[in-house]
Design a protein around this motif. Structure first.
Motif, PDB file in Angstrom:
ATOM      1  N   CYS A   1       1.088  -7.695 -12.787  1.00  0.00           N
ATOM      2  CA  CYS A   1       1.279  -6.653 -11.775  1.00  0.00           C
ATOM      3  C   CYS A   1       2.132  -5.553 -12.376  1.00  0.00           C
ATOM      4  O   CYS A   1       3.199  -5.830 -12.930  1.00  0.00           O
ATOM      5  CB  CYS A   1       1.943  -7.224 -10.536  1.00  0.00           C
ATOM      6  N   VAL A   2       1.658  -4.339 -12.251  1.00  0.00           N
ATOM      7  CA  VAL A   2       2.389  -3.191 -12.769  1.00  0.00           C
ATOM      8  C   VAL A   2       2.699  -2.239 -11.625  1.00  0.00           C
ATOM      9  O   VAL A   2       1.798  -1.883 -10.845  1.00  0.00           O
ATOM     10  CB  VAL A   2       1.583  -2.463 -13.850  1.00  0.00           C
ATOM     11  N   ALA A   3       3.943  -1.832 -11.543  1.00  0.00           N
ATOM     12  CA  ALA A   3       4.359  -0.844 -10.552  1.00  0.00           C
ATOM     13  C   ALA A   3       4.349   0.526 -11.206  1.00  0.00           C
ATOM     14  O   ALA A   3       4.882   0.704 -12.304  1.00  0.00           O
ATOM     15  CB  ALA A   3       5.751  -1.173 -10.036  1.00  0.00           C
ATOM     16  N   SER A   4       3.759   1.477 -10.514  1.00  0.00           N
ATOM     17  CA  SER A   4       3.689   2.829 -11.062  1.00  0.00           C
ATOM     18  C   SER A   4       4.106   3.837  -9.996  1.00  0.00           C
ATOM     19  O   SER A   4       4.056   3.558  -8.797  1.00  0.00           O
ATOM     20  CB  SER A   4       2.270   3.129 -11.552  1.00  0.00           C
ATOM     21  N   GLY A   5       4.489   5.006 -10.460  1.00  0.00           N
ATOM     22  CA  GLY A   5       4.926   6.051  -9.544  1.00  0.00           C
ATOM     23  C   GLY A   5       6.321   6.504  -9.911  1.00  0.00           C
ATOM     24  O   GLY A   5       6.833   6.208 -10.981  1.00  0.00           O
ATOM     25  N   SER A   6       6.940   7.206  -8.991  1.00  0.00           N
ATOM     26  CA  SER A   6       8.264   7.755  -9.228  1.00  0.00           C
ATOM     27  C   SER A   6       9.310   6.704  -8.823  1.00  0.00           C
ATOM     28  O   SER A   6       9.854   6.765  -7.730  1.00  0.00           O
ATOM     29  CB  SER A   6       8.431   9.047  -8.434  1.00  0.00           C
ATOM     30  N   ILE A   7       9.565   5.782  -9.738  1.00  0.00           N
ATOM     31  CA  ILE A   7      10.447   4.649  -9.455  1.00  0.00           C
ATOM     32  C   ILE A   7      11.833   4.916 -10.006  1.00  0.00           C
ATOM     33  O   ILE A   7      11.981   5.165 -11.204  1.00  0.00           O
ATOM     34  CB  ILE A   7       9.859   3.361 -10.057  1.00  0.00           C
ATOM     35  N   PHE A   8      12.816   4.819  -9.137  1.00  0.00           N
ATOM     36  CA  PHE A   8      14.193   5.008  -9.572  1.00  0.00           C
ATOM     37  C   PHE A   8      14.784   3.690 -10.065  1.00  0.00           C
ATOM     38  O   PHE A   8      15.428   3.645 -11.122  1.00  0.00           O
ATOM     39  CB  PHE A   8      15.027   5.575  -8.438  1.00  0.00           C
ATOM     40  N   SER A   9      14.581   2.629  -9.297  1.00  0.00           N
ATOM     41  CA  SER A   9      15.109   1.322  -9.701  1.00  0.00           C
ATOM     42  C   SER A   9      14.322   0.219  -8.996  1.00  0.00           C
ATOM     43  O   SER A   9      13.762   0.426  -7.930  1.00  0.00           O
ATOM     44  CB  SER A   9      16.591   1.194  -9.366  1.00  0.00           C
ATOM     45  N   ILE A  10      14.299  -0.937  -9.636  1.00  0.00           N
ATOM     46  CA  ILE A  10      13.613  -2.109  -9.078  1.00  0.00           C
ATOM     47  C   ILE A  10      14.631  -3.226  -8.882  1.00  0.00           C
ATOM     48  O   ILE A  10      15.314  -3.615  -9.825  1.00  0.00           O
ATOM     49  CB  ILE A  10      12.476  -2.584  -9.992  1.00  0.00           C
ATOM     50  N   ASP A  11      14.723  -3.714  -7.663  1.00  0.00           N
ATOM     51  CA  ASP A  11      15.658  -4.795  -7.377  1.00  0.00           C
ATOM     52  C   ASP A  11      15.042  -6.165  -7.643  1.00  0.00           C
ATOM     53  O   ASP A  11      15.725  -7.095  -8.068  1.00  0.00           O
ATOM     54  CB  ASP A  11      16.114  -4.728  -5.923  1.00  0.00           C
ATOM     55  N   ALA A  12      13.765  -6.296  -7.343  1.00  0.00           N
ATOM     56  CA  ALA A  12      13.096  -7.589  -7.548  1.00  0.00           C
ATOM     57  C   ALA A  12      11.590  -7.384  -7.533  1.00  0.00           C
ATOM     58  O   ALA A  12      11.080  -6.467  -6.878  1.00  0.00           O
ATOM     59  CB  ALA A  12      13.480  -8.584  -6.461  1.00  0.00           C
ATOM     60  N   MET A  13      10.905  -8.231  -8.260  1.00  0.00           N
ATOM     61  CA  MET A  13       9.442  -8.282  -8.221  1.00  0.00           C
ATOM     62  C   MET A  13       9.026  -9.737  -8.107  1.00  0.00           C
ATOM     63  O   MET A  13       9.721 -10.634  -8.606  1.00  0.00           O
ATOM     64  CB  MET A  13       8.815  -7.654  -9.464  1.00  0.00           C
ATOM     65  N   GLY A  14       7.911  -9.957  -7.470  1.00  0.00           N
ATOM     66  CA  GLY A  14       7.483 -11.336  -7.299  1.00  0.00           C
ATOM     67  C   GLY A  14       6.079 -11.456  -6.759  1.00  0.00           C
ATOM     68  O   GLY A  14       5.319 -10.476  -6.747  1.00  0.00           O
ATOM     69  N   TRP A  15       5.777 -12.658  -6.311  1.00  0.00           N
ATOM     70  CA  TRP A  15       4.424 -12.977  -5.868  1.00  0.00           C
ATOM     71  C   TRP A  15       4.444 -13.767  -4.564  1.00  0.00           C
ATOM     72  O   TRP A  15       5.297 -14.648  -4.360  1.00  0.00           O
ATOM     73  CB  TRP A  15       3.703 -13.806  -6.927  1.00  0.00           C
ATOM     74  N   TYR A  16       3.486 -13.456  -3.714  1.00  0.00           N
ATOM     75  CA  TYR A  16       3.183 -14.216  -2.509  1.00  0.00           C
ATOM     76  C   TYR A  16       1.719 -14.618  -2.594  1.00  0.00           C
ATOM     77  O   TYR A  16       0.965 -14.093  -3.417  1.00  0.00           O
ATOM     78  CB  TYR A  16       3.405 -13.368  -1.263  1.00  0.00           C
ATOM     79  N   ARG A  17       1.309 -15.536  -1.734  1.00  0.00           N
ATOM     80  CA  ARG A  17      -0.101 -15.895  -1.679  1.00  0.00           C
ATOM     81  C   ARG A  17      -0.502 -16.225  -0.247  1.00  0.00           C
ATOM     82  O   ARG A  17       0.326 -16.605   0.572  1.00  0.00           O
ATOM     83  CB  ARG A  17      -0.411 -17.084  -2.600  1.00  0.00           C
ATOM     84  N   GLN A  18      -1.786 -16.059   0.006  1.00  0.00           N
ATOM     85  CA  GLN A  18      -2.314 -16.372   1.324  1.00  0.00           C
ATOM     86  C   GLN A  18      -3.628 -17.112   1.159  1.00  0.00           C
ATOM     87  O   GLN A  18      -4.614 -16.544   0.661  1.00  0.00           O
ATOM     88  CB  GLN A  18      -2.521 -15.111   2.153  1.00  0.00           C
ATOM     89  N   ALA A  19      -3.625 -18.370   1.563  1.00  0.00           N
ATOM     90  CA  ALA A  19      -4.827 -19.194   1.518  1.00  0.00           C
ATOM     91  C   ALA A  19      -5.647 -18.950   2.787  1.00  0.00           C
ATOM     92  O   ALA A  19      -5.106 -18.470   3.797  1.00  0.00           O
ATOM     93  CB  ALA A  19      -4.449 -20.661   1.400  1.00  0.00           C
ATOM     94  N   PRO A  20      -6.930 -19.286   2.748  1.00  0.00           N
ATOM     95  CA  PRO A  20      -7.779 -19.097   3.943  1.00  0.00           C
ATOM     96  C   PRO A  20      -7.187 -19.798   5.161  1.00  0.00           C
ATOM     97  O   PRO A  20      -6.769 -20.963   5.070  1.00  0.00           O
ATOM     98  CB  PRO A  20      -9.110 -19.719   3.518  1.00  0.00           C
ATOM     99  N   ASP A  21      -7.115 -19.087   6.257  1.00  0.00           N
ATOM    100  CA  ASP A  21      -6.636 -19.622   7.538  1.00  0.00           C
ATOM    101  C   ASP A  21      -5.177 -20.039   7.501  1.00  0.00           C
ATOM    102  O   ASP A  21      -4.742 -20.853   8.331  1.00  0.00           O
ATOM    103  CB  ASP A  21      -7.496 -20.815   7.980  1.00  0.00           C
ATOM    104  N   LYS A  22      -4.418 -19.509   6.549  1.00  0.00           N
ATOM    105  CA  LYS A  22      -2.991 -19.811   6.480  1.00  0.00           C
ATOM    106  C   LYS A  22      -2.194 -18.521   6.420  1.00  0.00           C
ATOM    107  O   LYS A  22      -2.730 -17.461   6.076  1.00  0.00           O
ATOM    108  CB  LYS A  22      -2.674 -20.688   5.268  1.00  0.00           C
ATOM    109  N   GLU A  23      -0.905 -18.624   6.713  1.00  0.00           N
ATOM    110  CA  GLU A  23      -0.051 -17.453   6.639  1.00  0.00           C
ATOM    111  C   GLU A  23       0.340 -17.188   5.188  1.00  0.00           C
ATOM    112  O   GLU A  23       0.333 -18.088   4.339  1.00  0.00           O
ATOM    113  CB  GLU A  23       1.194 -17.658   7.496  1.00  0.00           C
TER     114      GLU A  23
END
Length: 119
Positions: free
Chosen positions: A21-43
């Motif tokens: 995953c790459v963040a692009s744009g006018s970024i001043f600072s990043i506090d954290a990056m990470g991942w979430y997931r969503q399975a079918p019929d789940k939150e």
């Protein structure tokens, strides 16, 4: 600011995939990056993240199998997924807490990348 995720696909149980995953744009600072997931019929659920301290945090369900890493120079985060299980099948979303130039800190999401693990 945009988050572009890639690397999903179809893999057999026990196999590996690496998400990026790459963040692009006018970024001043990043506090954290990470991942979430969503399975079918789940939150949507948190998978892993890496704050400024560079220490990865993991959900219990992936601990020991997934490894998160970050490239600060590229504003990128990676998720190495090993020993994949069918229950890992989900759409994986990149997430970032960052400050855009001349704006407040906010949360951003990528478009999602599908990971399918066959048994």
């Amino acid at each position: 600011v945009q988050l572009q995720a890639s690397g999903g696909g179809l893999v057999q149980a026990g196999g590996s995939l690496r998400l990026s995953c790459v963040a692009s744009g006018s970024i001043f600072s990043i506090d954290a990056m990470g991942w979430y997931r969503q399975a079918p019929d789940k939150e949507r659920e948190w998978v892993a993240n890496m704050p400024r301290d560079g220490i990865g945090r993991y959900a219990d369900s992936v601990k020991g199998r997934f490894t998160i890493s970050k490239d600060n120079a590229k504003n990128a985060v990676y998720l190495q997924m090993n020993t994949l299980k069918p229950e890992d099948t989900a759409v994986y979303y990149c997430n970032a807490i960052l400050t855009e130039t001349r704006r407040r800190r906010d949360e951003y999401w990528g478009q999602g990348t599908l990971v399918t693990v066959s048994s």
